[in-house]
Scaffold this motif. Structure first.
Motif, short mmCIF file in Angstrom:
data_model
loop_
_atom_site.label_atom_id
_atom_site.label_comp_id
_atom_site.label_asym_id
_atom_site.label_seq_id
_atom_site.Cartn_x
_atom_site.Cartn_y
_atom_site.Cartn_z
N ALA A 18 -1.23 4.76 8.94
CA ALA A 18 0.19 4.70 9.29
C ALA A 18 1.06 5.33 8.20
CB ALA A 18 0.61 3.25 9.53
N ILE A 19 0.74 5.04 6.94
CA ILE A 19 1.51 5.62 5.83
C ILE A 19 1.32 7.13 5.78
CG2 ILE A 19 1.76 5.69 3.31
CD1 ILE A 19 2.85 3.12 4.65
N THR A 20 0.07 7.56 5.89
CA THR A 20 -0.25 8.99 5.79
C THR A 20 0.35 9.79 6.94
OG1 THR A 20 -2.30 8.45 4.66
CG2 THR A 20 -2.14 10.65 5.59
N LEU A 21 0.25 9.25 8.15
CA LEU A 21 0.67 10.00 9.33
C LEU A 21 2.16 9.88 9.65
CD1 LEU A 21 -2.35 9.14 11.64
CD2 LEU A 21 -1.91 11.33 10.51
N HIS A 63 -2.80 13.76 -0.10
CA HIS A 63 -2.22 13.57 1.24
C HIS A 63 -3.10 14.22 2.30
CE1 HIS A 63 0.22 14.84 4.69
NE2 HIS A 63 0.75 13.64 4.57
N ASP A 64 -3.54 15.46 2.03
CA ASP A 64 -4.39 16.16 2.99
C ASP A 64 -5.73 15.46 3.17
OD1 ASP A 64 -2.39 18.05 3.30
OD2 ASP A 64 -3.23 19.37 1.75
N LEU A 65 -6.29 14.98 2.07
CA LEU A 65 -7.56 14.27 2.14
C LEU A 65 -7.41 12.96 2.93
CD1 LEU A 65 -8.87 14.79 -1.51
CD2 LEU A 65 -9.67 15.92 0.58
N MET A 66 -6.31 12.25 2.69
CA MET A 66 -6.08 11.01 3.42
C MET A 66 -5.84 11.29 4.90
SD MET A 66 -3.76 8.88 0.70
CE MET A 66 -3.50 7.52 1.82
N LEU A 67 -5.11 12.35 5.21
CA LEU A 67 -4.88 12.72 6.61
C LEU A 67 -6.21 13.03 7.31
CD1 LEU A 67 -2.96 13.35 8.95
CD2 LEU A 67 -2.77 15.67 8.03
N ALA A 68 -7.05 13.82 6.65
CA ALA A 68 -8.35 14.17 7.23
C ALA A 68 -9.20 12.91 7.41
CB ALA A 68 -9.07 15.18 6.34
N GLY A 69 -9.22 12.05 6.39
CA GLY A 69 -9.97 10.81 6.50
C GLY A 69 -9.46 9.91 7.61
N SER A 70 -8.15 9.84 7.75
CA SER A 70 -7.55 9.02 8.80
C SER A 70 -7.91 9.54 10.18
CB SER A 70 -6.03 8.98 8.65
OG SER A 70 -5.67 8.33 7.47
N VAL A 96 0.84 -1.19 0.00
CA VAL A 96 0.00 0.00 0.00
C VAL A 96 0.88 1.25 0.00
CG1 VAL A 96 -1.66 1.33 1.38
CG2 VAL A 96 -2.00 -1.12 1.06
N GLY A 97 1.93 1.24 0.80
CA GLY A 97 2.82 2.39 0.87
C GLY A 97 3.48 2.71 -0.45
N LEU A 98 3.88 1.71 -1.17
CA LEU A 98 4.50 1.96 -2.47
C LEU A 98 3.53 2.63 -3.42
CD1 LEU A 98 6.64 -1.26 -3.05
CD2 LEU A 98 7.43 1.00 -2.34
N GLY A 99 2.29 2.14 -3.44
CA GLY A 99 1.29 2.75 -4.31
C GLY A 99 0.84 4.11 -3.82
N VAL A 100 0.63 4.24 -2.53
CA VAL A 100 0.17 5.51 -1.97
C VAL A 100 1.24 6.58 -2.14
CG1 VAL A 100 -0.39 6.68 0.21
CG2 VAL A 100 -1.47 4.50 -0.35
N LEU A 101 2.51 6.19 -1.96
CA LEU A 101 3.59 7.17 -2.12
C LEU A 101 3.59 7.74 -3.54
CD1 LEU A 101 6.49 5.45 -0.15
CD2 LEU A 101 4.98 7.27 0.61
N GLN A 102 3.37 6.90 -4.54
CA GLN A 102 3.34 7.38 -5.92
C GLN A 102 2.15 8.31 -6.15
OE1 GLN A 102 3.37 3.77 -8.21
NE2 GLN A 102 5.55 3.37 -7.81
N LEU A 103 0.99 7.95 -5.58
CA LEU A 103 -0.18 8.81 -5.74
C LEU A 103 0.02 10.14 -5.03
CD1 LEU A 103 -3.10 6.26 -5.24
CD2 LEU A 103 -2.41 7.36 -7.37
#
Length: 198
Positions: A128-131, A72-79, A57-64
């Motif tokens: 975990a990846i986002t934060l 990143h901000d949207l994922m942080l808010a969602g998390s 997931v981290g490899l894919g999320v990092l590319q996105l």
């Protein structure tokens, strides 16, 4: 990774892996029905399968995140929203019911494969990846994966062992409620350093 961020990651991983969820409830049932030794393949599937999922997931999320920084901000808010909801659910969780009867515990591959359909695992991985992989590099991702391997060893051993003591735990539901409330508070506290560094 700074000491504060590392400490927050450790707390985040421990709270996420130690609190009740699909993996832990299945381990509780497996420990009650089969004991620690027969449940080892199930435990190893979680210990290695979930960090492998985080890595993928981290490899894919990092590319996105590199391509779309707003994500990143949207994922942080969602998390954060999910973790607030999860903390509320953990604080108000009832003691688990009786374990269902199974012919055998989950195998390594069944347990590792389950991580990919477990909503709590997906949310923990993305959170975990986002934060905690804010630098979006391989070293940060490996820190997250390594901490989750260690947390997985502790949590799977604890929950499977607790399964063997299930009857004793069910006689004292107040203790489990107190534990859940403490875990919820720790989960909320673990978000503070990540939010301050965002």
């Amino acid at each position: 990774m700074t000491y504060d961020l590392f400490s927050a990651l450790v707390v985040f991983a421990l709270v996420g892996t130690m609190t009740p969820g699909p993996n832990n409830l299945m381990l509780l049932a497996s420990g009650a029905n089969f004991g620690l030794k027969r449940s080892l393949p199930h435990m190893l599937g979680i210990i290695l399968g979930f960090p492998a999922m985080i890595f993928c997931v981290g490899l894919g999320v990092l590319q996105l995140l590199d391509r779309w920084p707003l994500l990143h901000d949207l994922m942080l808010a969602g998390s954060v929203i999910y973790m607030l909801w999860l903390a509320w659910k953990i604080a108000n969780a009832a003691p688990p019911g009786e374990a269902p009867d199974h012919a055998r515990p989950l195998t390594f591959l069944q347990s590792a494969g389950f991580q990919w359909i477990n909503p709590k695992a997906w949310t923990m991985a993305l959170g975990a990846i986002t934060l905690y992989a804010a630098s979006r590099d391989l070293a940060a991702l490996l820190w997250v994966v390594g901490i989750y391997v260690a947390a997985g060893v502790l949590s799977t051993t604890t929950w499977t062992t607790l399964g063997g003591q299930m009857r004793r735990l069910l006689r004292a539901p107040g203790h489990l409620r107190l534990f859940n409330r403490a875990m919820a508070l720790l989960l909320l506290a673990s978000l503070v350093p990540a939010l301050l560094s965002a």
